[in-house]
Design an enzyme around this catalytic site. Sequence first.
Site, short mmCIF file in Angstrom:
data_model
loop_
_atom_site.label_atom_id
_atom_site.label_comp_id
_atom_site.label_asym_id
_atom_site.label_seq_id
_atom_site.Cartn_x
_atom_site.Cartn_y
_atom_site.Cartn_z
N GLU A 88 -28.19 -27.58 -7.24
CA GLU A 88 -29.63 -27.39 -7.18
C GLU A 88 -30.08 -26.27 -8.11
O GLU A 88 -29.34 -25.32 -8.36
CB GLU A 88 -30.05 -27.06 -5.75
CG GLU A 88 -29.86 -28.23 -4.81
CD GLU A 88 -30.15 -27.91 -3.35
OE1 GLU A 88 -30.77 -28.76 -2.71
OE2 GLU A 88 -29.77 -26.85 -2.86
N CYS A 101 -34.09 -20.44 -11.20
CA CYS A 101 -32.88 -19.94 -10.55
C CYS A 101 -31.80 -20.99 -10.74
O CYS A 101 -31.94 -22.11 -10.25
CB CYS A 101 -33.18 -19.70 -9.07
SG CYS A 101 -31.73 -19.25 -8.10
N CYS A 108 -18.85 -22.57 -3.49
CA CYS A 108 -18.60 -21.15 -3.76
C CYS A 108 -17.48 -20.69 -2.84
O CYS A 108 -17.41 -21.07 -1.68
CB CYS A 108 -19.87 -20.33 -3.47
SG CYS A 108 -19.68 -18.56 -3.78
N CYS A 112 -19.48 -15.53 2.02
CA CYS A 112 -20.37 -14.57 2.69
C CYS A 112 -20.87 -15.19 4.00
O CYS A 112 -21.27 -16.36 4.03
CB CYS A 112 -21.54 -14.20 1.78
SG CYS A 112 -20.98 -13.40 0.26
N CYS A 115 -24.51 -16.92 4.23
CA CYS A 115 -25.03 -17.75 3.13
C CYS A 115 -24.67 -19.20 3.33
O CYS A 115 -23.55 -19.54 3.68
CB CYS A 115 -24.47 -17.23 1.80
SG CYS A 115 -25.04 -18.17 0.38
N GLY A 155 -23.04 -20.50 -6.18
CA GLY A 155 -21.86 -20.07 -6.93
C GLY A 155 -21.85 -18.59 -7.24
O GLY A 155 -22.86 -17.90 -7.11
N SER A 210 -25.20 -8.00 -5.01
CA SER A 210 -25.44 -8.34 -3.61
C SER A 210 -24.70 -7.33 -2.77
O SER A 210 -23.49 -7.41 -2.58
CB SER A 210 -24.93 -9.76 -3.32
OG SER A 210 -25.74 -10.69 -3.97
N LEU A 211 -25.45 -6.34 -2.29
CA LEU A 211 -24.81 -5.22 -1.59
C LEU A 211 -24.78 -5.49 -0.08
O LEU A 211 -23.73 -5.60 0.52
CB LEU A 211 -25.56 -3.93 -1.92
CG LEU A 211 -24.87 -2.64 -1.56
CD1 LEU A 211 -23.60 -2.45 -2.37
CD2 LEU A 211 -25.79 -1.44 -1.78
N CYS A 329 -33.29 -18.24 -1.34
CA CYS A 329 -31.97 -17.63 -1.51
C CYS A 329 -31.09 -17.97 -0.33
O CYS A 329 -31.49 -17.81 0.82
CB CYS A 329 -32.07 -16.11 -1.55
SG CYS A 329 -33.22 -15.51 -2.73
N1 SAH Z 1 -22.87 -15.17 -5.73
C1 SAH Z 1 -23.90 -14.40 -6.35
C2 SAH Z 1 -25.06 -15.24 -6.73
C3 SAH Z 1 -25.82 -15.83 -5.57
S1 SAH Z 1 -27.27 -14.95 -5.53
C4 SAH Z 1 -24.24 -13.22 -5.46
O1 SAH Z 1 -23.65 -13.10 -4.41
O2 SAH Z 1 -25.04 -12.37 -5.84
C5 SAH Z 1 -28.02 -15.31 -4.09
C6 SAH Z 1 -28.61 -14.09 -3.45
O3 SAH Z 1 -29.18 -14.49 -2.23
C7 SAH Z 1 -27.56 -13.08 -3.12
O4 SAH Z 1 -28.04 -11.78 -3.12
C8 SAH Z 1 -27.21 -13.52 -1.72
O5 SAH Z 1 -26.52 -12.57 -1.04
C9 SAH Z 1 -28.58 -13.81 -1.17
N2 SAH Z 1 -28.59 -14.66 0.03
C10 SAH Z 1 -27.62 -15.45 0.48
N3 SAH Z 1 -27.99 -16.06 1.61
C11 SAH Z 1 -29.24 -15.64 1.87
C12 SAH Z 1 -30.18 -15.94 2.88
N4 SAH Z 1 -29.91 -16.81 3.83
N5 SAH Z 1 -31.38 -15.31 2.84
C13 SAH Z 1 -31.68 -14.46 1.85
N6 SAH Z 1 -30.85 -14.16 0.85
C14 SAH Z 1 -29.63 -14.74 0.86
#
Ligand code: SAH
Length: 337
Positions: A88, A101, A108, A112, A115, A155, A210-211, A329
């Site tokens: 997507e 985006c 992936c 996490c 996610c 990813g 992504s902290l 996200c």
């Molecule tokens: N793998 C990379 C790229 C994905 S970015 C990364 O981890 O940064 C997607 C962003 O959305 C990341 O900051 C991720 O942590 C965040 N994200 C994931 N699930 C989410 C959710 N349910 N709600 C809001 N942000 C989310």
Amino acid sequence: MNLYQMTLEDLEKYFESIGEKKFKALQVYEWLYQKKKTDVDEFTNLKKELREKLKEDFSFKRPEIIKREIDKDVQKFLFLLEDGEKIEAVLMEHNYGLSVCVSSQVGCNMGCAFCESGRLKKVRNLKVHEMVLQVLTIEELLEREIHSVVIMGIGEPLDNYDNVMQFIKIINHPKGLAIGARHITLSTCGIIPKIKELSHLGIQINLAISLHAPNDELRSKLMPINKAYPLKELMSTLKEYIALTHRRVTMEYILLQGVNDGESHAHELATLLRGMNAYVNLIPYNETNHLEFKKSSKERIDRFFNILKQEKINVTIRREFGSKISAACGQLRSKEV
Ligand code: SAH
């Protein structure tokens, strides 16, 4: 080889290798990315012979949009890839322009906890043209210029480093899609060796991390990658990155009710980032099938935000986009279910 995976330099080498002048590469680039022609026979400044040769030597296959969902200022596109996999991409309308985006992998492996995109383990990396064509196809369809690209779809981009870097070169090239480096953001969960590599490339893209937690104990629970690359090393790598690139780094922090959104977390985060050229982007959680996680209440988000402000940390709250059509996200999926 797919024509859309070639940088301008690759194409110049190709033309030289077949005994042609290298400026032909620029002509092809203009047809593809500026005039947006999809049929080689329309490349009228190339001889018929050469057009035939291009057709022999390259594939022009594109991921196909098989579903498009529209919700006010956001659209989600489902692409079918050559091997039947699906990914997507999301288009967002900001006041400063359109932003896409893009996904970087099918599935992936980062796992996490919060996610949705990681529910499907990585099937494969996306190829360069599969990323380029997410942007180009959407731009063609809309007949409007794309202002910025965020590599924040499905990813982990730094787990597909070489292809992602090639993709960035192509979309950034002034004769390619000409998306300025400062309009390209790469988001990573924190793959340290690759961040180090990136810091030596001399490109001006934005790096987002992504902290999501201010200490190792919590971060390791939420993000397994933290066990391999813990915070202390991540922070020192980022300081080095900032020193080398002179660029500010964005820290993404999803607010999960009762998990990482307390006052103590906010203070701890401020301490972690003190003195660093970084800013925090607070992300209201988009709820997913991970039912154990809830979006923080408005009050908790505001309190967290205010503490960071008082602590003199630069902070913004991410605008919410597309949760109605699961385009937000963490809601993108590799498989339609
Ligand atoms: N793998 C990379 C790229 C994905 S970015 C990364 O981890 O940064 C997607 C962003 O959305 C990341 O900051 C991720 O942590 C965040 N994200 C994931 N699930 C989410 C959710 N349910 N709600 C809001 N942000 C989310």
